[in-house]
Design a protein around this motif. Structure first.
Motif, PDB file in Angstrom:
ATOM      1  N   ASP A 180     -12.827  36.351 -12.008  1.00 48.46           N
ATOM      2  CA  ASP A 180     -11.724  37.127 -11.426  1.00 48.46           C
ATOM      3  C   ASP A 180     -12.151  37.774 -10.112  1.00 48.46           C
ATOM      4  O   ASP A 180     -11.400  37.788  -9.128  1.00 48.46           O
ATOM      5  CB  ASP A 180     -11.265  38.212 -12.401  1.00 48.46           C
ATOM      6  CG  ASP A 180     -10.486  37.651 -13.580  1.00 48.46           C
ATOM      7  OD1 ASP A 180     -10.014  36.496 -13.490  1.00 48.46           O
ATOM      8  OD2 ASP A 180     -10.354  38.360 -14.603  1.00 48.46           O
ATOM      9  N   SER A 181     -13.374  38.318 -10.101  1.00 50.88           N
ATOM     10  CA  SER A 181     -13.886  38.940  -8.872  1.00 50.88           C
ATOM     11  C   SER A 181     -14.042  37.912  -7.761  1.00 50.88           C
ATOM     12  O   SER A 181     -13.715  38.185  -6.602  1.00 50.88           O
ATOM     13  CB  SER A 181     -15.233  39.617  -9.151  1.00 50.88           C
ATOM     14  OG  SER A 181     -15.095  40.694 -10.055  1.00 50.88           O
ATOM     15  N   GLU A 184     -10.676  37.058  -6.301  1.00 48.20           N
ATOM     16  CA  GLU A 184     -10.183  38.143  -5.450  1.00 48.20           C
ATOM     17  C   GLU A 184     -10.884  38.131  -4.099  1.00 48.20           C
ATOM     18  O   GLU A 184     -10.249  38.283  -3.042  1.00 48.20           O
ATOM     19  CB  GLU A 184     -10.393  39.481  -6.150  1.00 48.20           C
ATOM     20  CG  GLU A 184      -9.901  40.668  -5.326  1.00 48.20           C
ATOM     21  CD  GLU A 184     -10.201  42.003  -5.975  1.00 48.20           C
ATOM     22  OE1 GLU A 184      -9.676  43.019  -5.478  1.00 48.20           O
ATOM     23  OE2 GLU A 184     -10.954  42.037  -6.973  1.00 48.20           O
TER      24      GLU A 184
END
Length: 247
Positions: A180-181, A184
């Protein structure tokens, strides 16, 4: 059972049991590269009783290696936050440039130009931080994927090993957060790249409206071209201890 109770390990571990115990000691000392080498050698010996514990400890080694990779750059969260601030600054600088370009106020043109150069510098600095963070996250992801595989392989060999099952689940959870990081940061990297191009174009337009006699210092070299932790805890805080001893 605990490893042999001697204060000095063999100068050159040779037997599978010695290799496993040496790797376990190195893991406890957080000498991860040496621990990995010893444990891989023990695993490669095909000694049945050492296969599952060696894989288990390799899972710990590679999970710790992943954390070490993440420490090579600021945390992804704070890096993303700094990127958002730089992007907001670029947006404001672009609005100021548009407003100045719509009129003939020389002071506004010069002010918008100076402000835009500062915003672009901040934006480029943020992009470099994001790039470093992406590199660290990518390296950590590879280590954690191997760690997950190690724990799962240990579990396949010993289905009753609840610790291996729990650790595999924990690592998979960390991997999901890390992905997820990464997504992003990748999205932010692209957005900042677009803003950098737009801002650079506005600066060229502003510079074209400012006479050389009024140009700020350094304006002559303004057309240069631009070239990045996940949440979780350390293994000793959220995972059970490594397998000690011979089996």
């Amino acid at each position: 059972a605990e490893p042999s109770s001697t204060n000095s390990e063999p100068a050159t571990p040779s037997t599978p049991r010695e290799l496993f115990n040496a790797g376990t000691r190195k893991l406890g000392e957080r000498k991860l590269r040496e621990a990995e080498a010893y444990l891989e050698s023990a695993l490669g010996s095909q000694t049945e009783s050492l296969q599952s514990p060696a894989l288990y400890n390799l899972g710990h080694v590679r999970f710790a290696q992943g954390w070490d990779e993440l420490k090579k750059s600021p945390p992804a969260g704070s890096t993303a936050g700094a990127g958002r601030v730089a992007s907001q600054g670029a947006d404001q600088a672009i609005r100021n440039a548009d407003e100045a370009l719509a009129g003939d106020d020389m002071q506004k043109l010069i002010s918008a130009y100076i402000n835009g150069r500062g915003a672009r510098k901040d934006l480029r600095s943020a992009r470099k931080a994001v790039r470093r963070a992406l590199e660290a996250c990518g390296a950590a992801l590879k280590k954690w994927e191997r760690s997950s595989g190690d724990f799962k392989s240990a579990l396949e060999l010993k289905p009753s090993d609840a610790d291996a099952r729990q650790n595999a689940d924990i690592v998979d959870g960390c991997i999901a957060k890390l992905i997820d990081s990464i997504r992003e940061l990748e999205q932010m990297m692209g957005n900042m790249g677009d803003k950098n191009k737009e801002l650079s174009q506005k600066l060229k337009q502003l510079r074209g409206r400012i006479p050389d006699t009024d140009a700020p210092p350094g304006a002559s070299g303004d057309d240069e071209e631009d070239e990045d932790s996940p949440n979780g805890q350390e293994p000793d805080q959220q995972e059970t201890a490594s397998k000690q001893g011979e089996e």
